[in-house]
Design an enzyme around this catalytic site. Sequence first.
Site, PDB file in Angstrom:
ATOM      1  N   LYS A 151     -15.618 -21.562  34.190  1.00  0.00           N
ATOM      2  CA  LYS A 151     -15.906 -22.107  33.296  1.00  0.00           C
ATOM      3  C   LYS A 151     -17.590 -23.307  33.669  1.00  0.00           C
ATOM      4  O   LYS A 151     -17.436 -23.574  34.401  1.00  0.00           O
ATOM      5  CB  LYS A 151     -14.504 -23.123  32.825  1.00  0.00           C
ATOM      6  N   GLU A 236       3.258 -28.179  24.599  1.00  0.00           N
ATOM      7  CA  GLU A 236       3.783 -29.743  23.799  1.00  0.00           C
ATOM      8  C   GLU A 236       5.107 -29.256  23.331  1.00  0.00           C
ATOM      9  O   GLU A 236       5.969 -30.555  23.193  1.00  0.00           O
ATOM     10  CB  GLU A 236       2.831 -29.333  22.639  1.00  0.00           C
ATOM     11  N   ARG A 264       3.119 -28.491  16.407  1.00  0.00           N
ATOM     12  CA  ARG A 264       3.719 -27.672  17.596  1.00  0.00           C
ATOM     13  C   ARG A 264       5.404 -27.876  17.498  1.00  0.00           C
ATOM     14  O   ARG A 264       6.304 -26.903  18.077  1.00  0.00           O
ATOM     15  CB  ARG A 264       3.058 -27.272  18.732  1.00  0.00           C
TER      16      ARG A 264
END
Length: 511
Positions: A151, A236, A264
Site C-alpha cells: 500500500k 461492524e 451493516r
Amino acid sequence: MLKRDDHVVAVIGDGALTGGMAWEALNNIADAKDRPLVIVVNDNERSYAPTIGGLANHLATLRTTDGYERFLARTKEVLERTPVVGRPLYDTLHGAKKGLKDFIAPQGMFEDLGLKYVGPIDGHDIEALESALTRAKRFGGPVIVHCLTEKGRGYQPALADEADRFHAVGKIHPDTGLPIASSGADWTSVFGEEMVRLGEEREDIVAITAAMLQPVGLDKFAKRFPERVYDVGIAEQHGAVSAAGLAHGGLHPVFAVYATFLNRAFDQVLMDVALHKCGVTFVLDRAGITGTDGASHNGMWDMSILQVVPGLRLAAPRDADQVRAQLREAVAVDDAPTVVRFSKGAVGPAVPAVGRVGGMDVLREPGTDTPDVLLVSVGALAPMCLEVADLLNKQGISTTVVDPRWVKPVDEAMAPLAERHRVVVTVEDNSRVGGVGSAIAQALRDAGVDVPLRDFGIPPRFLDHASRAEVLAEIGLTAPDIARQVTGLVAKLDGYARTGADVDSVEAARD
C-alpha cells in the site's frame, strides 16, 4: 449475460476477509466445485490500519512461505530430465501435493474449504501475475490467487505514513505529502481528545474500532490506554455484539464508526444491544453529507434507521462544545444504547444558546409573543438555520430557532412549543424519509397539535461525488433555498387566513 463456462474474477482486499459476509460467500462458492471463479486476494496487510486477527496471522504465514512453489518447480525440472521414472514420479508427487503443501507452506484453510490456492504471488510483478491468473483460469473451478502488494508503493510520503498509508487523504503538498493546513479543529479530533479525558476519569470506559483507529479519532485514546481498545477488524456486526458483551461485563464501551458503516450492524444494535438494554455508546463520525468520500460514504441514513430502535437515545451536537457535553451525557447512560453523531471536517465556531425549553437549546428568540415559524435545527446545520432565520426576519417573518440536542426521543416540550407557532420547519443532514422531521411530525400528531410542518433534508437517492457545499446546493439544502420556500409557505397561510379557509385547507399548505 454470463454463461455457465464464463470465468468471473472477483478482487477483494485482505482486510475484507475479516468480515462475515466474505466467509458466507466462500462457503457457497466452495459448494460448486465446477464454478469458474477466480478470487484475487489483494494482500497488502492493511485496510485502513494493519489487518489484525487470526486470518491476518494465517495470511502472514503464507506471505512469508514461498518454499512450496520453489520446491515444486525445481523438482519438476529435475524429474523431467530423469529417463523412464521421472515423469511417473512427478505425477505421483503432484498427486500428493495437498499434504506436501501443508508441510512446506501451510495453507490448508482455503483448500479444506474446496478452494484451489495459488500463491503467494508478487502483485507488482505483471508477468508473474499474468502467469498465475492463466493457471487459475485453466483449473476450471473456484481458485484463490493470493497477491502480495504494498500500500502506497512508489510514493515515499505514503509509505512513511504508518497510520493508514494515505488510505483517505485530504489536500497535501505533492512533494512532501504534508497536509495543507486547515482552519480550526475538526469534529473527529474534538471527540478523540474528549475520549482521553473521559478515560482518565472513568476506568470502565473502553473503545472499539472496526479497523479505523485513526480515522475515527481513537488513536490518542489507544496510545494513552492501549489495554482498553479493541480492534475487531472490518466487522461492524461483531463490534456491536462485542460491545454488548463488554457492557454486560460491567464496562461502558464506546464504539466509534463511520455513520454509513453502522448500517451493516443494525440487527446487532437492535437485538443484541437495545433489546438487552446494554449501556453502549455508538459514536458516528462522517454523519450526513461527506461529499468527496463518494456516494457510499454519505452518512445519511442513521437518524432514520435508528428511529425504530426502542429505548435508544440519539444526540446530534451542533458544535465542539456540544460534542464534549453530549458525549459525556451519552456515556452516563448505562441502561440503554446511546448514539452521538457528528459531521466531517472543520467544526467551526461555537453556536451559543440564548435560552432553554425543556431539554432543548433556544438559539434565536422570535422577539414577539405570536411568532410565525418554529425552526428546528439538527446538528451541524445550526449556523445555516440561524442564517435562514435572518433571511426570514428581513421578510417580516418572526422565527424561533431551537436545537433539540437529543433528537430521539422527541423532547416533551416540543409539542407545546410548536403550538405557539403558525408553522414548524425541521432541517436535518439526513434522509427526509423517516428522519427527525418525520419523528417530530408524528409526535405533534400524537399530542393533538395540528400545526403545519415542513421538513427539509436529504432526498431519498444516492448523491453524486462532489464537495459538501456543492451537494448541499444541488439538493436545495441551503439558507436561501429554505428561506424562499418557508416564505412561500407563510404567504399561503396568510392567504388562507384572509379567505377564512378551514383547517383542512391550511394543512394543504404543507405541499
